[in-house]
Design a protein around this motif. Structure first.
Motif, PDB file in Angstrom:
ATOM      1  N   ARG A   1      40.330  42.169  33.714  1.00 16.32           N
ATOM      2  CA  ARG A   1      40.318  42.756  32.380  1.00 16.32           C
ATOM      3  C   ARG A   1      41.634  43.467  32.137  1.00 16.32           C
ATOM      4  O   ARG A   1      42.084  44.260  32.968  1.00 16.32           O
ATOM      5  N   GLN A   2      42.241  43.174  31.027  1.00 18.87           N
ATOM      6  CA  GLN A   2      43.532  43.777  30.670  1.00 18.87           C
ATOM      7  C   GLN A   2      43.551  43.905  29.154  1.00 18.87           C
ATOM      8  O   GLN A   2      43.532  42.900  28.443  1.00 18.87           O
ATOM      9  N   ALA A   3      43.570  45.146  28.659  1.00 18.83           N
ATOM     10  CA  ALA A   3      43.399  45.388  27.224  1.00 18.83           C
ATOM     11  C   ALA A   3      44.527  44.785  26.385  1.00 18.83           C
ATOM     12  O   ALA A   3      44.305  44.301  25.284  1.00 18.83           O
TER      13      ALA A   3
ATOM     14  N   ASP B   1      49.023  46.815  29.188  1.00 18.04           N
ATOM     15  CA  ASP B   1      48.036  47.453  30.046  1.00 18.04           C
ATOM     16  C   ASP B   1      48.229  46.971  31.482  1.00 18.04           C
ATOM     17  O   ASP B   1      48.721  45.863  31.720  1.00 18.04           O
ATOM     18  N   LYS B   2      47.861  47.835  32.446  1.00 20.01           N
ATOM     19  CA  LYS B   2      48.043  47.468  33.849  1.00 20.01           C
ATOM     20  C   LYS B   2      47.024  46.419  34.284  1.00 20.01           C
ATOM     21  O   LYS B   2      47.363  45.502  35.024  1.00 20.01           O
ATOM     22  N   GLY B   3      45.791  46.545  33.831  1.00 26.20           N
ATOM     23  CA  GLY B   3      44.773  45.549  34.159  1.00 26.20           C
ATOM     24  C   GLY B   3      44.075  45.825  35.476  1.00 26.20           C
ATOM     25  O   GLY B   3      44.644  46.463  36.367  1.00 26.20           O
ATOM     26  N   ARG B   4      42.815  45.352  35.601  1.00 27.05           N
ATOM     27  CA  ARG B   4      42.031  45.557  36.814  1.00 27.05           C
ATOM     28  C   ARG B   4      40.873  44.557  36.823  1.00 27.05           C
ATOM     29  O   ARG B   4      40.549  43.971  35.794  1.00 27.05           O
ATOM     30  N   PHE B   5      40.285  44.396  37.991  1.00 32.11           N
ATOM     31  CA  PHE B   5      39.098  43.538  38.070  1.00 32.11           C
ATOM     32  C   PHE B   5      37.850  44.344  37.730  1.00 32.11           C
ATOM     33  O   PHE B   5      37.709  45.492  38.152  1.00 32.11           O
ATOM     34  N   VAL B   6      36.944  43.735  36.959  1.00 32.55           N
ATOM     35  CA  VAL B   6      35.661  44.357  36.645  1.00 32.55           C
ATOM     36  C   VAL B   6      34.574  43.349  37.018  1.00 32.55           C
ATOM     37  O   VAL B   6      34.711  42.153  36.753  1.00 32.55           O
ATOM     38  N   SER B   7      33.532  43.852  37.680  1.00 35.25           N
ATOM     39  CA  SER B   7      32.440  42.951  38.066  1.00 35.25           C
ATOM     40  C   SER B   7      31.307  42.995  37.050  1.00 35.25           C
ATOM     41  O   SER B   7      30.956  44.065  36.558  1.00 35.25           O
ATOM     42  N   TYR B   8      30.773  41.813  36.759  1.00 32.18           N
ATOM     43  CA  TYR B   8      29.653  41.693  35.826  1.00 32.18           C
ATOM     44  C   TYR B   8      28.566  40.851  36.482  1.00 32.18           C
ATOM     45  O   TYR B   8      28.865  39.951  37.271  1.00 32.18           O
ATOM     46  N   LYS B   9      27.326  41.166  36.115  1.00 36.79           N
ATOM     47  CA  LYS B   9      26.210  40.323  36.591  1.00 36.79           C
ATOM     48  C   LYS B   9      25.763  39.424  35.435  1.00 36.79           C
ATOM     49  O   LYS B   9      25.621  39.902  34.301  1.00 36.79           O
TER      50      LYS B   9
ATOM     51  N   PRO C   1      56.717  33.460  33.303  1.00 34.18           N
ATOM     52  CA  PRO C   1      56.874  32.982  31.918  1.00 34.18           C
ATOM     53  C   PRO C   1      55.553  32.902  31.144  1.00 34.18           C
ATOM     54  O   PRO C   1      55.568  32.543  29.971  1.00 34.18           O
ATOM     55  N   PHE C   2      54.414  33.188  31.803  1.00 31.37           N
ATOM     56  CA  PHE C   2      53.102  33.173  31.140  1.00 31.37           C
ATOM     57  C   PHE C   2      52.510  34.582  31.128  1.00 31.37           C
ATOM     58  O   PHE C   2      51.546  34.866  31.839  1.00 31.37           O
ATOM     59  N   PRO C   3      53.043  35.504  30.309  1.00 28.22           N
ATOM     60  CA  PRO C   3      52.520  36.863  30.342  1.00 28.22           C
ATOM     61  C   PRO C   3      51.093  36.940  29.789  1.00 28.22           C
ATOM     62  O   PRO C   3      50.732  36.181  28.887  1.00 28.22           O
ATOM     63  N   VAL C   4      50.306  37.832  30.344  1.00 31.72           N
ATOM     64  CA  VAL C   4      48.928  38.018  29.867  1.00 31.72           C
ATOM     65  C   VAL C   4      48.970  38.662  28.488  1.00 31.72           C
ATOM     66  O   VAL C   4      49.703  39.624  28.251  1.00 31.72           O
ATOM     67  N   ILE C   5      48.193  38.104  27.548  1.00 33.80           N
ATOM     68  CA  ILE C   5      48.067  38.703  26.220  1.00 33.80           C
ATOM     69  C   ILE C   5      46.897  39.679  26.246  1.00 33.80           C
ATOM     70  O   ILE C   5      47.010  40.829  25.870  1.00 33.80           O
ATOM     71  N   LYS C   6      45.769  39.187  26.716  1.00 34.39           N
ATOM     72  CA  LYS C   6      44.579  40.018  26.856  1.00 34.39           C
ATOM     73  C   LYS C   6      43.647  39.347  27.856  1.00 34.39           C
ATOM     74  O   LYS C   6      43.460  38.122  27.804  1.00 34.39           O
ATOM     75  N   ASP C   7      43.088  40.142  28.756  1.00 39.71           N
ATOM     76  CA  ASP C   7      42.132  39.646  29.753  1.00 39.71           C
ATOM     77  C   ASP C   7      42.604  38.354  30.426  1.00 39.71           C
ATOM     78  O   ASP C   7      43.525  38.357  31.218  1.00 39.71           O
ATOM     79  N   LEU C   8      41.941  37.234  30.069  1.00 36.76           N
ATOM     80  CA  LEU C   8      42.231  35.963  30.732  1.00 36.76           C
ATOM     81  C   LEU C   8      43.130  35.050  29.896  1.00 36.76           C
ATOM     82  O   LEU C   8      43.396  33.914  30.272  1.00 36.76           O
ATOM     83  N   MET C   9      43.580  35.576  28.747  1.00 39.57           N
ATOM     84  CA  MET C   9      44.463  34.772  27.884  1.00 39.57           C
ATOM     85  C   MET C   9      45.921  35.025  28.243  1.00 39.57           C
ATOM     86  O   MET C   9      46.335  36.173  28.354  1.00 39.57           O
TER      87      MET C   9
END
Lengths: 221, 251
Positions: B9-11, B15-23, B106-114
């Protein structure tokens, strides 16, 4: 100021040409080394070493060889640094999709082989050039006793272990490098590429075992 | 099946970004990976949380929009398919799935997984086109092309520009993508006219954008959803070598 930039493919092509050149050197080196196993008096090996140390063509070519090593090593390091920089944030889960397994460790195997090369150089080449070698007289003449130097070193268990490990890593380096060089040069063919890959593997195994056999035979005899 | 998703997840880009766990529970083995994420996002929206951003478009495996680095493999654990075509039957009940964005400078993160894959567009703009005036549509077979060349060009043109090759490569190299684009033109007479300039310009742009160098690991071919062959990379190397050695220099 004009910045000299070489394209990635140019670097790879030079890298592969130098790699193939260094492989031819390994073949010559191994053929000479093997003489030590087939002549207890060490005459043949000492004659060969004398020839390599004195022949003017070889003396000239030695510098071409140095250049080959230097270019291959510098380019290898430059390419690796660029490759690390291309992925500043690593993956959490490491990928394992490589179809050429040893391709992952070229910089690591290369670095250990380089350390080996420096030690190897100090042990043999520098000693030979600075004249710290005993001489031996045969009926055919007097030669520097390079063979005895080799035999003495190969009686040292630690040295033999280091030599074997370094040469195995060189084998891993070549296992990827040989076929990779052809791909970098654009030589990929539905019929011949499998042949090149198979030949590369067999060649690498024979070459590595050839090098490793010499210290092992000397140590255990 | 019940699953744990470990998602990056990266806003925003900064943003620095981090892993978040979901069930996620009661996932059908017949649903696609993106449908599974849709279910997760619906839950998140109901809870008032920010849904996970990921790229998708056609969901038919032909547009190249979906990405996702799933458990260490681009487009997940199957060969020759995109993420949208991958089904949940490839996973086990109770499994933890790690989902990361494509990772490359060359592929910077825009948001989360994009991620921003416009670097590929810039490479195409550098030379991935034909600028000769071709006139009207020629009659079929007016220009004879051997079947073999036509097939090879078509295989190269199957590239959907998804970026899995870059994501899979340990060096984040774009060589398979660029090689496919160079090859589809180099193999056909219409593309030969500008072939020498094209390969040099596209490679120069690729290097400039900060993609890594090819070390012939062939991970790209293994992960390409269109199974594009590394023989195309060799063809590009050849084209490049010939262009550098034989192309007339501009005055």
């Amino acid at each position: 100021m004009t910045k000299v930039m070489y394209a990635s493919i140019t670097k790879k092509i030079v890298m592969s040409l130098m790699g193939l050149f260094l492989i031819t050197f390994l073949v010559v080196h191994l053929s000479l080394n093997l003489l030590i196993l087939f002549d207890k008096s060490l005459l043949k090996f000492n004659q060969a070493a004398h020839f390599m140390a004195t022949n003017p063509v070889i003396q000239l070519f030695q510098w071409v060889l140095f250049l080959g090593f230097v270019i291959h090593i510098i380019l290898g390091v430059v390419l690796q640094i660029q490759n690390w920089m291309a992925r500043p944030i690593r993956y959490e889960r490491k990928g394992s999709s490589e179809l050429s397994y040893f391709s992952k460790f070229m910089i690591h195997t290369g670095a250990i082989v380089l350390i080996f090369l420096v030690i190897h150089f100090a042990n043999f080449f520098i000693k030979a050039k600075t004249g710290h070698i005993d001489e031996i007289t045969y009926d055919q003449g007097t030669y520097e006793n390079m063979g005895q130097l080799v035999v003495t070193l190969f009686k040292d268990g630690w040295y033999v272990a280091f030599y074997v490990v370094a040469l195995l890593l060189l084998g891993f380096h070549l296992e990827h490098g040989f076929q990779s060089a052809f791909q970098s040069l654009g030589l990929n063919h539905t019929k011949y590429t499998p042949v090149i890959k198979a030949f590369g593997t067999v060649f690498t195994i024979v070459l590595t075992l050839g090098f490793i056999a010499i210290p092992l035979v000397i140590y255990f005899s | 099946m019940d699953l744990t998703l470990k998602i990056w997840r990266q806003a925003s880009a900064n943003d620095k970004g981090r892993f978040v766990s979901y069930k996620v529970n009661n996932v059908s083995a017949d649903s696609s990976f993106l449908e599974m994420l849709d279910v997760l996002n619906e839950d998140l929206v109901i809870k008032g949380e920010d849904p996970v951003a990921f790229d998708h478009d056609c969901r038919e495996g032909i547009c190249g929009a979906c990405s996702l680095y799933i458990n260490g493999r681009p487009h997940g654990p199957d060969r020759g398919i995109t993420t949208c075509q991958m089904h949940m039957r490839h996973f086990k009940d109770g499994e933890t799935i790690t989902i990361e964005p494509w990772r490359a400078k060359p592929f910077p993160v825009i948001k989360d997984l994009m991620v921003d894959r416009s670097a590929f567009d810039k490479i195409i703009q550098a030379g991935g086109f034909i600028s000769v005036r071709t006139g009207g549509v020629p009659d079929a077979n007016a220009i004879p092309i051997p079947k073999r060349d036509a097939d090879l060009a078509m295989d190269a043109a199957a590239c959907i520009g998804c970026g899995a090759c870059v994501a899979a490569c340990k060096n984040a190299s774009a060589m398979l993508f660029v090689a496919a684009k160079v090859s589809q033109f180099a193999l056909l007479p219409q593309g030969r006219v500008e072939a020498k300039e094209r390969v040099q310009k596209m490679v120069a742009k690729m290097d400039e954008l900060g993609f890594g160098n090819c070390t012939n690991t062939y991970a790209c071919e293994a992960e390409c959803p269109k199974e594009i062959s590394v023989a195309n990379i060799a063809r590009m190397n050849r084209e490049f070598l010939v262009a550098k050695v034989a192309a007339p220099k501009d005055k």
